[in-house]
Scaffold this motif. Structure first.
Motif, PDB file in Angstrom:
ATOM      1  N   ASN A 112       5.790   0.211  -3.013  1.00  0.00           N
ATOM      2  CA  ASN A 112       4.974  -0.128  -4.179  1.00  0.00           C
ATOM      3  C   ASN A 112       3.495   0.171  -3.943  1.00  0.00           C
ATOM      4  N   GLN A 113       3.188   0.881  -2.847  1.00  0.00           N
ATOM      5  CA  GLN A 113       1.820   1.254  -2.486  1.00  0.00           C
ATOM      6  C   GLN A 113       0.958   0.054  -2.099  1.00  0.00           C
ATOM      7  N   ALA A 114       1.587  -1.046  -1.669  1.00  0.00           N
ATOM      8  CA  ALA A 114       0.860  -2.221  -1.191  1.00  0.00           C
ATOM      9  C   ALA A 114       0.840  -2.199   0.337  1.00  0.00           C
ATOM     10  N   ASP A 115      -0.250  -2.713   0.926  1.00  0.00           N
ATOM     11  CA  ASP A 115      -0.341  -2.798   2.386  1.00  0.00           C
ATOM     12  C   ASP A 115       0.828  -3.613   2.936  1.00  0.00           C
ATOM     13  N   VAL A 116       1.409  -3.145   4.053  1.00  0.00           N
ATOM     14  CA  VAL A 116       2.445  -3.941   4.719  1.00  0.00           C
ATOM     15  C   VAL A 116       1.808  -4.963   5.660  1.00  0.00           C
TER      16      VAL A 116
END
Length: 148
Positions: A112-116
């Motif tokens: 989802n293009q969010a930082d892991v």
């Protein structure tokens, strides 16, 4: 008509330039783990740690040879990944083993293009590093710089 045509970019260059990488305001280059795995890293530098024992002993003592290495990608901005290693004797052969978490300017993203997050990024970069054939290149560099 010219006999010369432009050659297609090499595969490792395609992987870097197709991503349109950029540096975020916090200094990270953000990418998916699959994109990191497709990145061609080049050996930049390696060296031996030159720690001197605090006191000299008159008897035998266990010592280890340790060092560091740094790898970068082609292109701008460059991905940089470094880690520490230790030289071990395994089955009568010298082997280099990674002994630290990687240091990097990478922040991995989920689908989802969010930082892991930093912890998961470090864990995934460890997996990535451990699939690379870095030991031979580092050993060759150490041999060339420090001699055998």
């Amino acid at each position: 008509m010219s006999r010369y045509t432009s050659l297609p970019p090499r595969q490792e260059e395609v992987a870097i330039t197709d991503n349109m990488l950029s540096v975020s305001a916090d200094g990270y280059i953000r990418l998916l783990f699959a994109e990191a795995q497709a990145t061609c890293l080049m050996h930049m530098i390696s060296g031996l740690d030159e720690d001197v024992p605090a006191h000299m002993s008159t008897s035998a003592m266990l010592t280890t040879i340790t060092g560091y290495t740094e790898w970068i990608s082609r292109g701008i901005p460059a991905i940089s990944i470094g880690w520490d290693w230790q030289m071990d004797a395994i089955d009568h052969q010298i082997r280099l083993c990674r002994v630290s978490e990687p240091r990097s300017n990478v922040m991995l993203l989920d689908n989802n293009q969010a930082d892991v997050g930093p912890e998961k990024t470090i864990a995934l970069l460890e997996v990535f590093i451990d699939t690379l054939d870095w030991q031979r290149k580092v050993q060759d560099h150490i041999d060339a710089v420090y001699g055998r």
